[in-house]
Design an enzyme around this catalytic site. Structure first.
Site, short mmCIF file in Angstrom:
data_model
loop_
_atom_site.label_atom_id
_atom_site.label_comp_id
_atom_site.label_asym_id
_atom_site.label_seq_id
_atom_site.Cartn_x
_atom_site.Cartn_y
_atom_site.Cartn_z
N SER A 1 -9.49 1.66 3.21
CA SER A 1 -8.69 2.47 2.31
C SER A 1 -7.71 1.66 1.48
CB SER A 1 -7.90 3.52 3.13
OG SER A 1 -7.01 2.90 4.04
N SER B 1 -9.78 -0.67 7.39
CA SER B 1 -9.23 -0.60 6.04
C SER B 1 -8.55 -1.89 5.58
CB SER B 1 -8.23 0.55 5.93
OG SER B 1 -8.87 1.78 6.16
N LYS C 1 0.84 -1.19 0.00
CA LYS C 1 0.00 0.00 0.00
C LYS C 1 0.88 1.25 0.00
CE LYS C 1 -3.91 1.92 2.70
NZ LYS C 1 -4.76 1.68 3.90
#
Length: 610
Positions: A163, A187, A89
């Site tokens: 997210s 997330s 990420k």
């Protein structure tokens, strides 16, 4: 060298077997050819990716891997992730690569790997890209990024969840076997639920946050997405560990169980909300039925304190943590931020220090009540999300629908809990609908052990790959537990078994020793006990293997009376484990019962004679 093949949807064990079949002298060349081909095949217009490496950056990783392989003299068992690709990420640093947190104006060049990335690379893994996210990890939707909304891997009209949207997407589509995300409010779980994959939300402080752009430092966790529970658990063990340079890193107390019971007691929210989504409700009810069919006992609990704590994360002073994390951007270049994200983090300026302390007192009270409730159960089971929304719906209600997604996730880190998001059967409309198991801190391994059984019970396909679930390796013994072989009064149903269960020990398996032991019924012991002695003319003796938390092992050993002790036993398959042994002097007056093959069979025969 064998020509590289497409490893679409490969699991870790499949990657490991692939490299093991290559000639030892050609393994680095095979990694380079295979992963270069993989990176070249990735669509640079696929907005699940923010950054893909160039040939120079890939080559640097292959050279580092060659050095690591040489350092272990080519022993792949010491590089368990040898040549395995993974994604990161883009709020987690990869040395020499840009980190953007999905905000171009914020982007910087990382000087070194984040701690978790460094650990995974040290195990042999290779980073193949940085993934998209809701900007500054603020959102559960996957749409708050200047790089575009990452779409659902099953239906592009729906959101991917966030997210950690990009990480979940690339795993679900089989582009990489695992990926790193982050989880503050869900997330690492909501995107897993929306994309039919596994999302492991570890205990806070187990995986270091050093080198991670903070969202809420007190509640941030690096999370793991994978196609299987076994893979997620393996990666977590390799990535996790105490980091003295991370102020919020913690040492595992090594007191939690290694597994859940065969018939676990699960708490279920009373009157769960599904935001008017009947298909989500039907999917959750179907999952509860499957849990019961697998042996679980389900009991409803008052969900009020969980709901109250979840509301605190965004509806009170806790949002100021996000304000602190991006204070520079908010004051110097607010126009560069996503407007929804800017409005959310801007709200933190409304609160005072007094408000923050009051919020912490309330958090502590609610967390204590939640942990007291969960102490009666093995875990809490919830829908990963109460509903899912289309991109069009999200554009109409970006804040409300985001809040809905956090109904069953927002409280978890505030209450210091561990969580594991698991895929469930698809909804009637073909969209994913998962469940999440939530337990106290450090119960990550126990959740994973149950989660693996759940995945095997359902036998669902892997993510959006269409691949069937392959045979799964058993979870490796965890370093936080000691595997102990018991042979007599500590067996299940025997008088001293409670000395194990009271210390959170769990039964791992039933097996036999190697055929080099003799078993004796000792004289004058209460309760009756056997003695196991190694000899040249022995037989295989039945034993049970129990995993006991390392911190409780000393207590257990202290209760072992002479002439018994704890030594190392050889099992029939060649493994060596800790187990009961007997001092030879105690065999005077003892009865040789080796022919029975075990204490249980001997006791059954003795009771019949009586």
């Amino acid at each position: 060298m064998t020509q590289p093949v497409k490893q679409h949807g490969f699991t870790l064990s499949e990657w490991q077997r692939y490299y093991q079949t290559q000639p030892a002298a050609e393994r680095i060349a095979c990694v380079a050819a295979t992963l270069s081909q993989l990176v070249a095949s990735l669509d640079r217009n696929d907005n699940a990716w923010i950054y893909l490496p160039d040939a120079r950056q890939c080559e640097a990783q292959y050279q580092q891997l060659a050095q690591r392989l040489a350092a272990v003299a080519g022993d792949l068992s010491r590089l368990p992730l040898f040549g395995v690709p993974f994604a990161v990420k883009d709020n987690i640093d990869v040395g020499g690569w840009p980190t953007s947190a999905a905000c171009p104006a914020f982007t910087y060049q990382a000087d070194e790997d984040a701690a978790v990335v460094a650990r995974l690379r040290a195990a042999g893994a290779v980073v193949i890209g940085k993934t998209n996210l809701d900007q500054f990890a603020t959102g559960l939707v996957g749409t708050r990024s200047p790089y575009g909304a990452v779409v659902n891997s099953f239906n592009p009209q729906y959101v991917s969840g966030g997210s950690s949207s990009g990480s979940a997407s690339v795993v679900a589509r089989g582009l990489t076997p695992f990926a790193l995300g982050t989880d503050t409010a869900g997330s690492g779980r909501v995107p897993a639920g929306f994309n039919h994959i596994v999302g492991l939300k570890p205990t806070k402080g187990w995986l270091s946050n050093r080198g991670v752009v903070p969202a809420c430092r007190l509640n941030d966790c690096v999370s793991i997405f994978a196609l299987t529970v076994a893979d997620a658990a393996c990666v977590a063990e390799l990535a996790g560990g105490y980091d003295a340079d991370d102020a919020y890193s913690r040492v595992n107390p090594q007191t939690a169980p290694a597994d859940l019971p065969a018939a676990p007691r699960f708490a279920v929210p009373d009157a769960p909300s599904f935001c008017g989504d009947p298909q989500a409700e039907q999917a959750f009810q179907a999952a509860l039925t499957q849990l019961r069919e697998g042996g679980a006992q389900l009991e409803t609990i008052d969900f009020t304190p969980f709901r109250q704590l979840a509301q605190q994360l965004y509806e009170g002073p806790w949002v100021a943590e996000r304000t602190v994390a991006v204070a520079g951007m908010l004051s110097d270049d607010p126009g560069a931020m996503n407007p929804v994200v800017r409005d959310i983090v801007g709200n933190g300026l409304r609160y005072s220090a007094c408000d923050a302390y009051r919020a912490e007192y309330l958090r502590a009270e609610l967390a204590r009540e939640i942990n007291r409730l969960l102490a009666q159960f093995d875990a809490l089971v919830v829908p990963t999300s109460p509903t899912i929304r289309t991109l069009a719906e999200m554009a109409q209600e970006p804040v409300l629908f985001n809040s809905q997604f956090g109904t069953y996730t927002n409280f978890t880190n505030l209450a210091d809990l561990s969580a594991l998001a698991l895929p469930g059967a698809l909804r009637a409309d073909g969209l994913p609908a998962g469940i999440t198991l939530i337990a106290p801190a450090w119960h990550d391994r126990a959740l994973a052990a149950f989660g693996q059984r759940w995945q095997q019970q359902l036998g669902l396909s892997l993510g959006a790959t269409g691949r069937a679930l392959p045979a799964q390796p058993p979870l490796a013994p965890a370093p936080q537990h000691v595997r102990v072989a018991v042979v007599g009064a500590h067996l299940r149903g025997m008088p001293l078994n409670a000395q194990l269960t009271q210390r959170q020990a769990v039964l791992a398996e039933q097996t036999t020793t190697a055929p080099c032991y003799r078993l004796y019924a000792l004289a004058d012991t209460q309760p009756p006990k056997p003695g196991l002695v190694k000899t040249e003319d022995g037989a295989a003796i039945e034993v049970e293997l129990w995993d006991i938390p390392l911190a409780r092992f000393g207590e257990f050993v202290a209760e072992v009376p002479p002439p018994l002790g704890i030594g190392t036993l050889l099992l029939a398959d060649g493994r060596r484990v800790k187990g009961f042994i007997c001092e030879p002097w105690a065999l005077a007056g003892a009865t040789d019962i080796t022919a029975f093959g075990g204490w249980r069979a001997y006791r059954a025969g003795a009771e019949k004679e009586a």
